[in-house]
Design a protein around this motif. Structure first.
Motif, PDB file in Angstrom:
ATOM      1  N   GLU A  74      36.002  63.718  29.246  1.00 37.06           N
ATOM      2  CA  GLU A  74      37.184  62.864  29.206  1.00 37.06           C
ATOM      3  C   GLU A  74      37.200  61.859  30.354  1.00 37.06           C
ATOM      4  O   GLU A  74      37.634  60.722  30.196  1.00 37.06           O
ATOM      5  CB  GLU A  74      38.453  63.723  29.251  1.00 37.06           C
ATOM      6  N   THR A  75      36.763  62.278  31.519  1.00 35.24           N
ATOM      7  CA  THR A  75      36.729  61.376  32.653  1.00 35.24           C
ATOM      8  C   THR A  75      35.867  61.976  33.753  1.00 35.24           C
ATOM      9  O   THR A  75      35.411  63.119  33.659  1.00 35.24           O
ATOM     10  CB  THR A  75      38.144  61.098  33.208  1.00 35.24           C
ATOM     11  N   CYS A  76      35.654  61.212  34.804  1.00 33.38           N
ATOM     12  CA  CYS A  76      34.988  61.665  36.032  1.00 33.38           C
ATOM     13  C   CYS A  76      35.563  60.810  37.134  1.00 33.38           C
ATOM     14  O   CYS A  76      35.333  59.596  37.172  1.00 33.38           O
ATOM     15  CB  CYS A  76      33.481  61.486  35.917  1.00 33.38           C
ATOM     16  N   LEU A  77      36.340  61.399  38.019  1.00 34.97           N
ATOM     17  CA  LEU A  77      37.034  60.592  39.013  1.00 34.97           C
ATOM     18  C   LEU A  77      36.096  60.042  40.079  1.00 34.97           C
ATOM     19  O   LEU A  77      36.369  58.977  40.646  1.00 34.97           O
ATOM     20  CB  LEU A  77      38.170  61.397  39.644  1.00 34.97           C
ATOM     21  N   ASN A  78      34.996  60.718  40.372  1.00 33.80           N
ATOM     22  CA  ASN A  78      34.002  60.119  41.271  1.00 33.80           C
ATOM     23  C   ASN A  78      33.343  58.909  40.613  1.00 33.80           C
ATOM     24  O   ASN A  78      33.140  57.866  41.238  1.00 33.80           O
ATOM     25  CB  ASN A  78      32.935  61.145  41.661  1.00 33.80           C
ATOM     26  N   GLY A  79      33.003  59.049  39.338  1.00 36.57           N
ATOM     27  CA  GLY A  79      32.427  57.926  38.613  1.00 36.57           C
ATOM     28  C   GLY A  79      33.428  56.806  38.409  1.00 36.57           C
ATOM     29  O   GLY A  79      33.071  55.619  38.430  1.00 36.57           O
ATOM     30  N   LEU A  80      34.697  57.171  38.219  1.00 30.31           N
ATOM     31  CA  LEU A  80      35.730  56.156  38.016  1.00 30.31           C
ATOM     32  C   LEU A  80      35.791  55.193  39.197  1.00 30.31           C
ATOM     33  O   LEU A  80      35.968  53.983  39.010  1.00 30.31           O
ATOM     34  CB  LEU A  80      37.087  56.827  37.802  1.00 30.31           C
ATOM     35  N   ARG A  81      35.629  55.696  40.406  1.00 32.16           N
ATOM     36  CA  ARG A  81      35.690  54.804  41.566  1.00 32.16           C
ATOM     37  C   ARG A  81      34.585  53.764  41.516  1.00 32.16           C
ATOM     38  O   ARG A  81      34.782  52.595  41.875  1.00 32.16           O
ATOM     39  CB  ARG A  81      35.618  55.611  42.865  1.00 32.16           C
ATOM     40  N   CYS A  82      33.402  54.173  41.066  1.00 39.93           N
ATOM     41  CA  CYS A  82      32.293  53.225  40.971  1.00 39.93           C
ATOM     42  C   CYS A  82      32.545  52.189  39.881  1.00 39.93           C
ATOM     43  O   CYS A  82      32.315  50.990  40.082  1.00 39.93           O
ATOM     44  CB  CYS A  82      30.989  53.976  40.697  1.00 39.93           C
ATOM     45  N   VAL A  83      33.028  52.638  38.728  1.00 35.34           N
ATOM     46  CA  VAL A  83      33.361  51.700  37.660  1.00 35.34           C
ATOM     47  C   VAL A  83      34.503  50.791  38.090  1.00 35.34           C
ATOM     48  O   VAL A  83      34.510  49.586  37.795  1.00 35.34           O
ATOM     49  CB  VAL A  83      33.721  52.455  36.366  1.00 35.34           C
ATOM     50  N   ALA A  84      35.483  51.365  38.794  1.00 31.46           N
ATOM     51  CA  ALA A  84      36.595  50.555  39.280  1.00 31.46           C
ATOM     52  C   ALA A  84      36.098  49.445  40.191  1.00 31.46           C
ATOM     53  O   ALA A  84      36.540  48.288  40.078  1.00 31.46           O
ATOM     54  CB  ALA A  84      37.593  51.440  40.024  1.00 31.46           C
ATOM     55  N   ARG A  85      35.193  49.767  41.087  1.00 24.93           N
ATOM     56  CA  ARG A  85      34.647  48.735  41.962  1.00 24.93           C
ATOM     57  C   ARG A  85      33.984  47.631  41.153  1.00 24.93           C
ATOM     58  O   ARG A  85      34.231  46.438  41.389  1.00 24.93           O
ATOM     59  CB  ARG A  85      33.642  49.337  42.949  1.00 24.93           C
ATOM     60  N   ALA A  86      33.161  48.025  40.197  1.00 23.47           N
ATOM     61  CA  ALA A  86      32.475  47.024  39.378  1.00 23.47           C
ATOM     62  C   ALA A  86      33.471  46.165  38.614  1.00 23.47           C
ATOM     63  O   ALA A  86      33.327  44.933  38.533  1.00 23.47           O
ATOM     64  CB  ALA A  86      31.499  47.709  38.422  1.00 23.47           C
ATOM     65  N   GLY A  87      34.493  46.805  38.041  1.00 27.05           N
ATOM     66  CA  GLY A  87      35.477  46.066  37.270  1.00 27.05           C
ATOM     67  C   GLY A  87      36.336  45.164  38.133  1.00 27.05           C
ATOM     68  O   GLY A  87      36.607  44.004  37.773  1.00 27.05           O
ATOM     69  N   LEU A  88      36.786  45.664  39.284  1.00 27.99           N
ATOM     70  CA  LEU A  88      37.600  44.852  40.187  1.00 27.99           C
ATOM     71  C   LEU A  88      36.823  43.637  40.678  1.00 27.99           C
ATOM     72  O   LEU A  88      37.356  42.517  40.730  1.00 27.99           O
ATOM     73  CB  LEU A  88      38.077  45.700  41.372  1.00 27.99           C
ATOM     74  N   GLU A  89      35.556  43.857  41.041  1.00 29.87           N
ATOM     75  CA  GLU A  89      34.742  42.744  41.523  1.00 29.87           C
ATOM     76  C   GLU A  89      34.454  41.743  40.413  1.00 29.87           C
ATOM     77  O   GLU A  89      34.499  40.520  40.629  1.00 29.87           O
ATOM     78  CB  GLU A  89      33.445  43.272  42.130  1.00 29.87           C
ATOM     79  N   ALA A  90      34.180  42.241  39.207  1.00 28.14           N
ATOM     80  CA  ALA A  90      33.853  41.340  38.099  1.00 28.14           C
ATOM     81  C   ALA A  90      35.032  40.456  37.719  1.00 28.14           C
ATOM     82  O   ALA A  90      34.857  39.287  37.340  1.00 28.14           O
ATOM     83  CB  ALA A  90      33.389  42.151  36.890  1.00 28.14           C
TER      84      ALA A  90
END
Length: 307
Positions: A74-90
């Motif tokens: 359903e999710t991975c909160l450690n992975g979410l931070r990495c995706v969040a960084r990519a999405g915020l930067e993009a």
């Protein structure tokens, strides 16, 4: 097929991150990509793959994760931070709502944990205690700080979903062999636990710091599991071991996060989203080939190592 990837980690939970916006691949193909890229004997290695996906509604972007065995939690909160960084930067954002498989999370750039450590704050939940939703059969509607005899009759567990399912046990000392034994029972997907569960042993070092060791569903023993850390802090509050809304340092094999949980089941983690290198790789016939690294981020690797 050739993919541009970023090798990244949150608390040592490492992944290949792919910007999948606009990519139309079936889930079976993504599962194959995950198995190929996560193979520790291959050129990339990791606990799985992360996908930055398109947003919908209030969500600026989305996240999917396929673990090393190809299943999708359903999710991975450690992975979410990495995706969040990519999405915020993009997208040029400082905060965003992120669409997950079955829920949403709020993310924001946060003050660095240490100099040079890119840090993201994430809030997810609410945690729930209804084990029928997993499902977990034969143990009543809730399991709060009591034994599950099919696992270990002398150890008390709390069952919580956030939204992926966790069994949390507080211990005086982390026995990894026992954790693996119990994790393997759950990983086998017995009739009473058909969708499996993450299992964590939690050691309270003091009233400001805990240590969490997790056997992660679809992965095995892992350096860190973000949702397990969040679930552990919520359970600590639920069982009176720690007060709710108190900032806690959560340590694990991969590092640490800042964490807190509220009585309504919302958990907040603030931790690293470290990008180690960028490159491209071909996935063909179930294997990863021809990795080319185009950028190495030694400064980020060194900053995390200093923690």
């Amino acid at each position: 097929m050739r993919f541009d990837i970023i090798k990244c980690h949150g608390s040592g939970n490492d992944f290949a991150l792919i910007d999948a916006r606009g990519l139309d691949l079936p889930d079976t193909a993504w599962a194959d990509v995950a198995r190929a890229l996560a193979d520790r004997a291959g050129p990339v290695g990791g606990d799985g793959i992360l996908l930055l996906t398109d947003g919908a509604g209030a969500a600026a972007f989305g996240m999917r994760i396929f673990n090393a065995y190809g299943s999708e939690p359903e999710t991975c909160l450690n992975g979410l931070r990495c995706v969040a960084r990519a999405g915020l930067e993009a997208l040029g954002l400082d905060t965003a709502t992120v669409r997950l498989k079955t829920s949403e999370a709020e993310v924001a750039r946060d003050a660095d944990l240490a100099p040079g450590v890119y840090t993201v704050r994430e809030t997810a939940g609410p945690a729930t205690l209804a084990v029928a939703d997993w499902p977990l059969h034969g143990e009543g509607e809730q399991i709060v700080d009591r034994p599950i005899t099919r696992l270990l009759p002398t150890l008390a567990f709390t069952a919580v979903a956030i939204p992926n399912p966790h069994l949390i046990a507080f211990v005086d000392e982390v026995d990894e062999a026992e954790l693996v034994r119990i994790g393997a029972i759950c990983e086998a997907a017995p009739d009473w636990l058909p969708n499996r569960a993450n299992v964590s042993f939690v050691h309270m070092r003091n009233d400001r710091e805990v240590y969490v060791r997790t056997f992660e569903r679809g992965v095995g023993l892992t350096n860190a599991c973000g949702s397990a850390m969040g679930a552990s802090i919520f359970v600590a509050g639920l069982t009176g071991r720690l007060p709710f809304d108190q900032p806690i340092t959560v340590r694990n094999r991969g590092g640490l996060v800042r964490a807190s949980a509220s009585a309504d089941g919302m958990v907040t983690l603030s931790g690293n989203a470290t990008f180690e290198w960028s490159g491209s790789v071909t996935v063909k016939d179930g294997r990863a080939h021809d990795l080319i690294v185009t950028e190495r981020r030694a400064d980020e690797i060194d900053a995390w190592a200093r923690i």
